[in-house]
Design a protein around this motif. Sequence first.
Motif, short mmCIF file in Angstrom:
data_model
loop_
_atom_site.label_atom_id
_atom_site.label_comp_id
_atom_site.label_asym_id
_atom_site.label_seq_id
_atom_site.Cartn_x
_atom_site.Cartn_y
_atom_site.Cartn_z
N ILE A 186 14.19 -0.36 0.13
CA ILE A 186 15.10 -1.43 -0.31
C ILE A 186 16.06 -1.80 0.83
N ASN A 187 16.44 -0.77 1.59
CA ASN A 187 17.37 -1.02 2.70
C ASN A 187 16.68 -1.55 3.95
N GLY A 188 15.39 -1.87 3.85
CA GLY A 188 14.75 -2.57 4.98
C GLY A 188 13.63 -1.82 5.65
N LYS A 189 13.36 -0.55 5.26
CA LYS A 189 12.30 0.21 5.93
C LYS A 189 10.93 -0.43 5.65
N ASN A 190 10.13 -0.55 6.71
CA ASN A 190 8.77 -1.07 6.59
C ASN A 190 7.83 0.12 6.38
N THR A 191 6.96 0.05 5.37
CA THR A 191 6.11 1.21 5.06
C THR A 191 4.72 1.12 5.71
N ILE A 192 4.53 0.13 6.58
CA ILE A 192 3.21 0.00 7.23
C ILE A 192 3.21 0.85 8.50
N ASP A 193 2.14 1.63 8.69
CA ASP A 193 2.08 2.48 9.89
C ASP A 193 1.97 1.60 11.15
N PRO A 194 2.61 2.05 12.25
CA PRO A 194 2.58 1.25 13.50
C PRO A 194 1.16 0.90 13.95
N PHE A 195 0.20 1.83 13.78
CA PHE A 195 -1.16 1.51 14.26
C PHE A 195 -1.77 0.38 13.43
N GLU A 196 -1.39 0.30 12.15
CA GLU A 196 -1.89 -0.80 11.31
C GLU A 196 -1.29 -2.13 11.77
N LEU A 197 -0.01 -2.10 12.10
CA LEU A 197 0.63 -3.35 12.57
C LEU A 197 -0.08 -3.86 13.81
N ASP A 198 -0.42 -2.93 14.73
CA ASP A 198 -1.15 -3.31 15.96
C ASP A 198 -2.52 -3.86 15.62
N GLU A 199 -3.22 -3.17 14.71
CA GLU A 199 -4.63 -3.52 14.45
C GLU A 199 -4.77 -4.78 13.60
N VAL A 200 -3.84 -4.99 12.68
CA VAL A 200 -3.91 -6.21 11.84
C VAL A 200 -3.39 -7.40 12.64
N GLY A 201 -2.37 -7.16 13.46
CA GLY A 201 -1.80 -8.24 14.27
C GLY A 201 -0.79 -9.06 13.47
N PRO A 202 -0.29 -10.15 14.09
CA PRO A 202 0.76 -10.94 13.44
C PRO A 202 0.29 -11.53 12.12
N VAL A 203 1.16 -11.50 11.12
CA VAL A 203 0.77 -12.00 9.79
C VAL A 203 1.63 -13.19 9.35
N SER A 204 2.60 -13.55 10.18
CA SER A 204 3.54 -14.59 9.76
C SER A 204 2.80 -15.89 9.42
N GLY A 205 3.08 -16.40 8.25
CA GLY A 205 2.47 -17.67 7.81
C GLY A 205 1.06 -17.51 7.26
N LYS A 206 0.54 -16.28 7.29
CA LYS A 206 -0.83 -16.07 6.79
C LYS A 206 -0.82 -15.61 5.33
N SER A 207 -1.90 -15.96 4.62
CA SER A 207 -2.04 -15.47 3.25
C SER A 207 -2.72 -14.10 3.32
N LEU A 208 -2.22 -13.16 2.51
CA LEU A 208 -2.73 -11.77 2.56
C LEU A 208 -2.93 -11.24 1.15
N LEU A 209 -4.14 -10.81 0.87
CA LEU A 209 -4.46 -10.19 -0.42
C LEU A 209 -4.49 -8.68 -0.22
N HIS A 210 -3.64 -7.97 -0.97
CA HIS A 210 -3.58 -6.50 -0.87
C HIS A 210 -4.22 -5.90 -2.12
N LEU A 211 -5.39 -5.29 -1.95
CA LEU A 211 -6.09 -4.67 -3.08
C LEU A 211 -5.61 -3.24 -3.27
N GLN A 212 -5.43 -2.84 -4.53
CA GLN A 212 -4.95 -1.51 -4.90
C GLN A 212 -3.57 -1.24 -4.28
N CYS A 213 -2.65 -2.13 -4.60
CA CYS A 213 -1.35 -2.18 -3.90
C CYS A 213 -0.34 -1.17 -4.43
N HIS A 214 -0.70 -0.38 -5.45
CA HIS A 214 0.25 0.54 -6.09
C HIS A 214 1.50 -0.25 -6.49
N PHE A 215 2.72 0.25 -6.26
CA PHE A 215 3.87 -0.53 -6.77
C PHE A 215 4.50 -1.42 -5.70
#
Length: 266
Positions: A31-60
């Motif tokens: 809630i205070n701003g921490k990003n829960t995505i692992d750094p290697f995922e950020l590198d491998e997925v690349g920039p997402v700004s403005g993109k549509s993203l479907l997250h399957l099995q997203c838990h909460f």
Amino acid sequence: MQEYFDGNRNLWNQWTKIHFNSDFYDVNSFINGKNTIDPFELDEVGPVSGKSLLHLQCHFGLTTLSWARLGAQVTGVDLAGEAIKTANDLAKQIKQPASFIESNVYDLPNKLDQQFDIVYTSFGVLNWLPDLTRWAKICFDYVKPGGVFYLAEYHPFTWVFDEKNPDQLEVGYDYFDQEVLIETIVGSYADPEAVIDQKESYEWAHPMGEVLTSLINAGFQLEFVHEFDFSNYKRYPFLVRNEKGMWVMPEGKARIPLMFSVRANK
Ligand SMILES: C[S@@+](CC[C@H](N)C(=O)[O-])C[C@H]1O[C@@H](n2cnc3c(N)ncnc32)[C@H](O)[C@@H]1O
């Protein structure tokens, strides 16, 4: 099969309430701003700004909303109604636009008719799915032509170890098992002391060959498959934290693959 999905839904509804209050998920930091995505995922997925993203099995929704904070237009999907309700509440609380859908992945084509730049799914997802051929086809259909599918997951090799004696890494499970694995539930991975009235989970092992072949047969072109010698949580008591905050084998101990990722194109 429906009784397995019903049992798993009941389990995840209960686990969601426990996870929301657990140190493991640390919702306050999120809630205070921490990003829960692992750094290697950020590198491998690349920039997402403005993109549509479907997250399957997203838990909460912590990871879904982390992608939203990075500028993606997100849609999260999960079997557990409690998870979807919590995700919607969190989205309002942190003022991030997001859409969440309560659905079994296999029923999603009856509820969602849209294609996305990115279809993303991660960590502890494949073991809840009995049929990867159908799953991969559903993922493929949700990716726009020119879009990307990305999976980050615990390595199927780690499923062979009997975690009742995690110090030893004893082989206790059949890597190639095709049958449903009925596990007795004690607490949750995020809180082993938690009291749960769902007594069983229903899971399926999927060897690496099956995962990759299902994606190829669905029509994807694999861009890469990475196997990692690190885990994003302390999977075994002897793992030590490295300088990047990931958990690895101590020096001198032979490494095994702990996680893997796949990026595929349509
Ligand atoms: C381990 S969690 C994935 C969570 C994510 N990595 C995280 O830590 O927040 C697995 C999720 O899959 C969901 N799930 C299980 N079977 C499903 C199915 N058949 N369709 C959709 N969601 C499912 C569960 O409700 C749960 O939220």
